[in-house]
Enzyme design. Structure first.
Site, PDB file in Angstrom:
ATOM      1  N   LYS A 183       0.827  -1.211   0.000  1.00 46.70           N
ATOM      2  CA  LYS A 183       0.000   0.000   0.000  1.00 46.70           C
ATOM      3  C   LYS A 183       0.865   1.266   0.000  1.00 46.70           C
ATOM      4  CE  LYS A 183      -3.527  -2.556  -0.206  1.00 46.70           C
ATOM      5  NZ  LYS A 183      -4.346  -3.216   0.782  1.00 46.70           N
TER       6      LYS A 183
HETATM    7  C1  LIG Z   1      -5.310  -4.391   1.049  1.00 47.27           C
HETATM    8  C2  LIG Z   1      -6.788  -4.249   1.209  1.00 47.27           C
HETATM    9  C3  LIG Z   1      -7.464  -4.772   2.307  1.00 47.27           C
HETATM   10  C4  LIG Z   1      -6.812  -5.682   3.289  1.00 47.27           C
HETATM   11  O1  LIG Z   1      -5.896  -5.041   4.040  1.00 47.27           O
HETATM   12  P1  LIG Z   1      -5.119  -5.910   5.160  1.00 47.27           P
HETATM   13  O2  LIG Z   1      -4.368  -4.857   5.903  1.00 47.27           O
HETATM   14  O3  LIG Z   1      -4.239  -6.849   4.407  1.00 47.27           O
HETATM   15  O4  LIG Z   1      -6.146  -6.589   5.971  1.00 47.27           O
HETATM   16  C5  LIG Z   1      -8.805  -4.504   2.458  1.00 47.27           C
HETATM   17  N1  LIG Z   1      -9.475  -3.770   1.563  1.00 47.27           N
HETATM   18  C6  LIG Z   1      -8.871  -3.276   0.476  1.00 47.27           C
HETATM   19  C7  LIG Z   1      -9.670  -2.445  -0.469  1.00 47.27           C
HETATM   20  C8  LIG Z   1      -7.511  -3.520   0.258  1.00 47.27           C
HETATM   21  O5  LIG Z   1      -6.915  -3.042  -0.841  1.00 47.27           O
END
Ligand SMILES: *Cc1c(COP(=O)(O)O)cnc(C)c1O
Length: 371
Positions: A183
């Protein structure tokens, strides 16, 4: 020519310094130092009252939905094209994800389809801002207000996106973020729950502490069965450094996107939109081939892989997966998902590397073109 990743974190001496400090000193009395600092800075950045650091976005969504009272037999509406993490938390609570179709341009929830999907079991609408693109929040919040249903924002992919002056994640009953390594802002694994609602905040705070209320005078006395989705002080240290650099991290994504968009502008494709009155943080630049162009997504992904570039398909419609009811009527979701790929984006991708990606997309779409 090196390998081109689809995502990579930007880690500087600042993150390393904070992490080393947390490892050396962040114990005992200081064991929550970076966590509190990250929560306060994050709330300030977003313009919300409360933030609770979590071990993941999935955990933030799980606790938030539980605090809203989502339970067995309830329905939670979200877009069909999504990563499964947005849908899974509702199922943990015994609720049913109701997967509705997306809009052509934003690839996010179609508000008219949302309205049509509301029943007397609907307990929440999850607005996921896909790849940095913003949902039509005015329309969704209006539906929520009229029907008495909380609208939640999964802003995991949208830190930095702004909708009419308000930051993604700050507009709904609560917002959830992810700091996974792919991210825009990362703590390795991690997430954040944010809200302006004092009572929702208290509930999630209690849940996040294994059900122990901060008002409970007795030690080790949980008032309810809670959860264990905490972020560690070590991770929060990295997060504090990333948040100090957030404008730079967002600007990087926008610069990488702008280069792709400029060089692909004459192709019969659509990329992430940025409608008037919004800012798109372009977490993941994506290309959707126009409907009248013949396009072999799998062949393009294979060509990427052969060229040592991470090929990444657009998210599948969740309704195609075995654990959810099939929804072939979600025709926009089906079509777009099958005709789209994500392009690599990270802070130190070079123009030469972006050119390699651009050349492949271009040759592929031209080759397949019916014109
Ligand atoms: C990456 C992502 C998640 C999950 O995030 P985690 O921290 O891995 O639980 C949830 N929703 C969206 C839209 C994502 O891109």
């Amino acid at each position: 020519m090196g390998h081109i990743y689809y995502a990579k974190p930007s880690i500087t001496e600042l993150e390393v310094r904070y992490a080393a400090d947390a490892a050396a000193n962040g114990w005992g009395e200081s064991c929550y130092g970076y966590i509190s600092r990250l929560e306060e800075a994050f709330a300030r950045h977003l313009g919300v009252k409360h933030a609770i650091a979590t071990s993941s976005c999935t955990g933030a969504l799980h606790m938030g939905l539980a605090a809203l009272g989502v339970g067995p037999g309830d329905e939670v509406i979200l877009a069909d094209v999504n990563w499964v993490a947005s849908a899974a938390p509702a199922t943990y609570l015994g609720a049913r994800p109701v997967l509705v179709d997306i809009l052509e341009d934003s690839w996010c929830l179609d508000p008219r389809k949302v309205e049509a999907a509301v029943t007397d079991r609907t307990r929440a609408i999850i607005a996921v801002h896909l790849y940095g693109n913003l949902c039509d929040m005015d329309a969704l919040l209006d539906i929520g207000a009229r029907r008495g249903i909380p609208v939640i924002e999964d802003a995991a992919e949208a830190i930095g996106s702004i909708y009419r002056g308000r930051r993604a994640g700050s507009m709904g009953a609560f917002g959830a973020f992810s700091f996974h390594g792919t991210k825009t802002m990362t703590t390795g694994e991690g997430g954040m729950f944010v809200t302006d609602d004092d009572s929702l905040y208290e509930k999630v705070l209690t849940f996040s502490n294994h059900g122990r209320s901060r008002r409970q005078p007795r030690q080790f006395w949980p008032d309810v069965v809670g959860f264990k989705y905490k972020m560690s002080n070590l991770q929060a240290a990295v997060g504090c450094a990333q948040l100090e650099r957030i404008e730079e991290l967002i600007a990087t994504r926008r610069r990488v996107f702008a280069y792709y968009a400029h060089h692909l502008r004459r192709l019969p494709v659509r990329m992430n939109p940025e409608p008037a009155g919004t800012v798109n943080s372009f977490w993941m630049p994506s290309v959707v081939a126009d409907p009248d162009v013949s396009f072999e997504r799998d062949a393009l992904v294979e060509a990427f892989q052969a060229a040592d570039i991470d090929g990444r398909v657009f998210f599948w419609p969740l309704s195609m997966l075995p654990m959810f009811p099939n929804r072939p009527e979600n025709v926009v979701s089906r079509r777009i998902s099958a005709r789209a790929v994500n392009l690599p984006s990270y802070h130190d991708i070079t123009r030469e590397d972006q050119d390699r990606v651009i050349d492949l997309v271009r040759s592929h779409i031209r080759k397949g073109s019916t014109q």
